[in-house]
Design a protein around this motif. Structure first.
Motif, short mmCIF file in Angstrom:
data_model
loop_
_atom_site.label_atom_id
_atom_site.label_comp_id
_atom_site.label_asym_id
_atom_site.label_seq_id
_atom_site.Cartn_x
_atom_site.Cartn_y
_atom_site.Cartn_z
N ASP A 56 1.00 -1.08 0.11
CA ASP A 56 0.05 0.06 -0.22
C ASP A 56 0.87 1.10 0.18
N LYS A 57 0.80 1.94 -1.16
CA LYS A 57 1.67 3.17 -1.02
C LYS A 57 1.18 4.37 -0.08
N HIS A 58 0.02 4.22 0.69
CA HIS A 58 -0.01 5.15 1.93
C HIS A 58 0.41 4.84 3.23
N CYS A 59 1.29 3.61 3.23
CA CYS A 59 1.64 3.39 4.51
C CYS A 59 3.27 2.46 4.27
N PHE A 60 3.37 2.30 5.43
CA PHE A 60 4.88 1.59 5.63
C PHE A 60 4.79 0.65 6.63
N GLU A 61 5.74 -0.39 6.77
CA GLU A 61 5.69 -1.29 7.86
C GLU A 61 7.27 -1.35 8.45
N CYS A 62 7.45 -1.56 9.55
CA CYS A 62 8.84 -1.64 10.26
C CYS A 62 8.93 -2.83 10.69
N TYR A 63 10.16 -3.63 10.24
CA TYR A 63 10.18 -5.10 10.71
C TYR A 63 11.59 -5.10 11.53
N GLY A 64 11.61 -5.91 12.58
CA GLY A 64 12.69 -6.14 13.45
C GLY A 64 13.39 -7.48 13.01
N TYR A 65 14.56 -7.26 12.59
CA TYR A 65 15.54 -8.38 12.51
C TYR A 65 16.41 -8.69 13.60
N ASP A 66 16.31 -9.96 14.05
CA ASP A 66 17.16 -10.46 15.17
C ASP A 66 18.52 -11.19 14.64
N VAL A 67 19.66 -10.94 14.68
CA VAL A 67 20.70 -11.49 13.94
C VAL A 67 21.70 -11.89 15.18
N ARG A 94 16.52 3.28 24.06
CA ARG A 94 15.89 4.76 23.76
C ARG A 94 16.46 5.57 22.61
N ILE A 95 17.54 5.71 22.66
CA ILE A 95 18.41 6.44 21.77
C ILE A 95 18.37 5.58 20.37
N MET A 96 18.53 4.42 20.37
CA MET A 96 18.67 3.71 19.12
C MET A 96 17.14 3.65 18.28
N LYS A 97 15.98 3.51 19.24
CA LYS A 97 14.67 3.55 18.82
C LYS A 97 14.24 4.84 18.43
N TYR A 98 14.41 5.83 18.91
CA TYR A 98 14.28 7.32 18.59
C TYR A 98 14.85 7.63 17.28
N THR A 99 16.26 7.17 17.02
CA THR A 99 16.67 7.33 15.66
C THR A 99 16.12 6.59 14.78
N LEU A 100 15.79 5.42 15.07
CA LEU A 100 15.14 4.48 13.78
C LEU A 100 13.80 5.31 13.46
N VAL A 101 12.79 5.76 14.46
CA VAL A 101 11.71 6.38 13.78
C VAL A 101 12.05 7.63 13.15
N ASP A 103 14.42 8.44 11.78
CA ASP A 103 15.05 8.00 9.88
C ASP A 103 13.82 7.42 9.08
N VAL A 104 13.02 6.76 9.88
CA VAL A 104 11.64 6.17 8.97
C VAL A 104 10.91 7.30 8.62
N LEU A 105 10.47 8.25 9.46
CA LEU A 105 9.75 9.32 9.16
C LEU A 105 10.27 10.24 8.26
N LYS A 106 11.58 10.51 8.39
CA LYS A 106 12.33 11.52 7.37
C LYS A 106 12.39 10.87 5.96
N ASP A 107 12.63 9.44 5.85
CA ASP A 107 12.69 9.10 4.57
C ASP A 107 11.26 8.69 4.09
#
Length: 110
Positions: A56-67, A94-101, A103-107
């Motif tokens: 759906d071009k009107h939304c996005f998903e965030c996946y979490g990879y455990d490596v 908290r810093i890592m997840k804040y940066t993730l969100v 970055d996702v919103l900026k992109d």
């Protein structure tokens, strides 16, 4: 190079940190190879399921990879989370997840 690894809460009920040291002469080569392997894992796992993923071009998903990175610096995919937790238990988390969100919103909003 000092590395800090966060262990998933599902493994032991809390985040654990482990400090590891790499020799300086291998630092960039090893780091580049590990990140290339993680990128390969992500791209190919998404290609494997692209036929069943909602598009759906009107939304996005965030996946979490455990490596896991083993003692030979080999990467192993443990699981992919379709709805990773964005709650945090430590300042580093908290810093890592804040940066993730951020970055996702900026992109996706640019």
């Amino acid at each position: 190079m000092e590395m800090i690894t966060m262990i998933n809460m599902a493994v032991n009920g809390r985040f654990t940190t482990c400090k590891c040291t790499w020799s300086t002469h291998m630092e960039k080569e090893v780091t580049d190879r590990v990140f290339d392997e993680i990128n390969w894992i992500i791209v190919h796992s998404l290609k494997a399921v692209q036929g069943v993923m909602a598009s759906d071009k009107h939304c996005f998903e965030c996946y979490g990879y455990d490596v896991i990175i083993d003692e030979n610096m080999k990467t192993w995919l443990i699981e992919v989370n379709a709805s990773p937790s964005l709650t945090s238990t430590t300042a580093a988390d908290r810093i890592m997840k804040y940066t993730l969100v951020d970055d996702v919103l900026k992109d996706n909003l640019s």
